[in-house]
Write a protein that holds these residues in place. Sequence first.
Motif, mmCIF file in Angstrom:
data_model
loop_
_atom_site.group_PDB
_atom_site.id
_atom_site.type_symbol
_atom_site.label_atom_id
_atom_site.label_comp_id
_atom_site.label_asym_id
_atom_site.label_seq_id
_atom_site.Cartn_x
_atom_site.Cartn_y
_atom_site.Cartn_z
ATOM 1 N N TYR A 2 40.389 44.461 54.236
ATOM 2 C CA TYR A 2 40.211 45.793 53.275
ATOM 3 C C TYR A 2 39.874 46.674 54.156
ATOM 4 N N ARG A 13 40.497 50.221 52.366
ATOM 5 C CA ARG A 13 39.977 50.343 50.979
ATOM 6 C C ARG A 13 38.615 51.199 51.246
ATOM 7 N N PHE A 53 32.432 50.554 47.453
ATOM 8 C CA PHE A 53 32.558 49.064 47.787
ATOM 9 C C PHE A 53 32.689 48.405 46.232
ATOM 10 N N LEU A 93 35.730 46.402 45.810
ATOM 11 C CA LEU A 93 35.883 45.039 46.576
ATOM 12 C C LEU A 93 35.485 44.057 45.862
ATOM 13 N N LEU A 108 37.864 41.319 43.958
ATOM 14 C CA LEU A 108 38.819 40.647 45.049
ATOM 15 C C LEU A 108 38.232 39.171 44.980
ATOM 16 N N SER A 132 36.719 35.809 48.652
ATOM 17 C CA SER A 132 35.426 36.370 48.289
ATOM 18 C C SER A 132 34.298 35.394 48.265
#
Length: 509
Positions: free
Chosen positions: A5, A8, A17, A20, A23, A27
């Motif tokens: 990532y 990103r 963040f 994120l 996801l 995770s």
Amino acid sequence: MTVTYTARVANARFGGFSQLLLLWRGSIYKLLWRELLCFLGLYLALSAAYRFVLSEEQKRYFEKLVIYCDQYASLIPVSFVLGFYVTLVVHRWWNQYLSMPLPDALMCVVAGTVHGRDERGRLYRRTLMRYVGLSGVLILRSVSTAVFKRFPTMDHVVEAGFMTREERKKFENLNSSYNKYWVPCVWFCNLAAHARREGRIRDNSALKLLLEELNMFRAKCGRLFHYDWISVPLVYTQVVTIAVYTYFLACLIGRQFLDPAQGYKDHDLDLCVPIFTLLQFFFYVGWLKVAEQLINPFGEDDDDFETNFLIDRNFQVSMLAVDEMYDDLATLEKDLYWNAANARAPYTAATAFLLQQPSFQGSTFDITLAKEDMQFQRLDGGDGPLGEVHGDLLQRLLPPGAGTGGGLLGRHLSLLRRKNSCVSEASTTASCACTSAPDGAASECGCGDFLLDPCVREPEAEPLAGLEPSAPAPASAPEPFMVVSIPGPRAPVPPWLPSPIGEEEESVA
């Protein structure tokens, strides 16, 4: 497959963040949702039993048990134990990544030291790199479940092209009960020595460099084997696991909401779902799950190492480097900035603003001082110019008895004074011009120094003590040797004095 990532979060911005958090693959939600649902289900079951099943007397006893568990659960040092454990596991995980065997350095050395454009030279280079790839496959097959599933037997390794059938016979006939991932490295050394005898490797320095790079590759394979063999001590893992699960087992009871009518301390609010207890469970148990995933990165979790991809990449790249790219050079041409004194690559419209930014010169480049603060000060507190005390300062720093009139040290100091004086060489030459004072002595401007003024004669040598002076030579006879004065005992030269220049050395000689 590793979850990447990086793109990103290339730029830090508001809520960078937050994207994120949605996801799923790789995770914390995917790792923790079963434990979280189990904890919440048990909590709600105890809460329902307290509210609807227990009698009044049983409720009073349960309330005492809740207060007791809540009071003593804080004695479990879960944060301290878990923090050190996760730090150890993450450090170990990163070191295992750094120990992944990559053949890039070795393939460059093979391409540059094993010569020959013929078929045999090509065979040497490809076989050397195939042995390197075979060693990597054998060690990864020993530590990674994904690689073992790809190559479950040695037959699969042979069919994949990493090993010939004759090499397999030699490999299996080698009587050793230990892991034999190192055998292809020994084959590599033997083949390199054979290439040296044939002249494919032209000197011993090239062979030494080749074997050093091989040893670095083999050392990484050995570290992977030892990381797989020596785990984090089991007692540490057990202590951390027991501490976390015991703490939240106590929280199942100690964090129950009690009847506010009973007037217990800190039980004024009655809720069904313990929000902050669930958050605490999410953080602590999630921390433990991170350690469980990273303690062995050679499995098949979402964030484990891509070992099969690494095998494919290493084999293909190494063969390209030593075979198709061997001695393959483009035509030498002048670069685009051949005649440019200040070469600079162009910028696109998106990066043109960087041209307006000044280059970094140093952290003190923009410091400003007042004019009076930039004046040099004399060390003796005098008011004269700084240049006049330079020689005096050197004289004070000299050892006792070291004068400036004789000896090599004195001539050093005289030369240093002359070089640091504020009078220019042209003006000194014009004013002195090898003229003497009326009393016959040398002028005080510095012309008397024989190193600086060639017109000044060398003083005659004094006779040594205990020896009678020799008879003077006739005036008409030419002197066969040049008379040179013998200086007295030399004092130790301070290390800060400059070395004699060439003119002085020539004069003394």
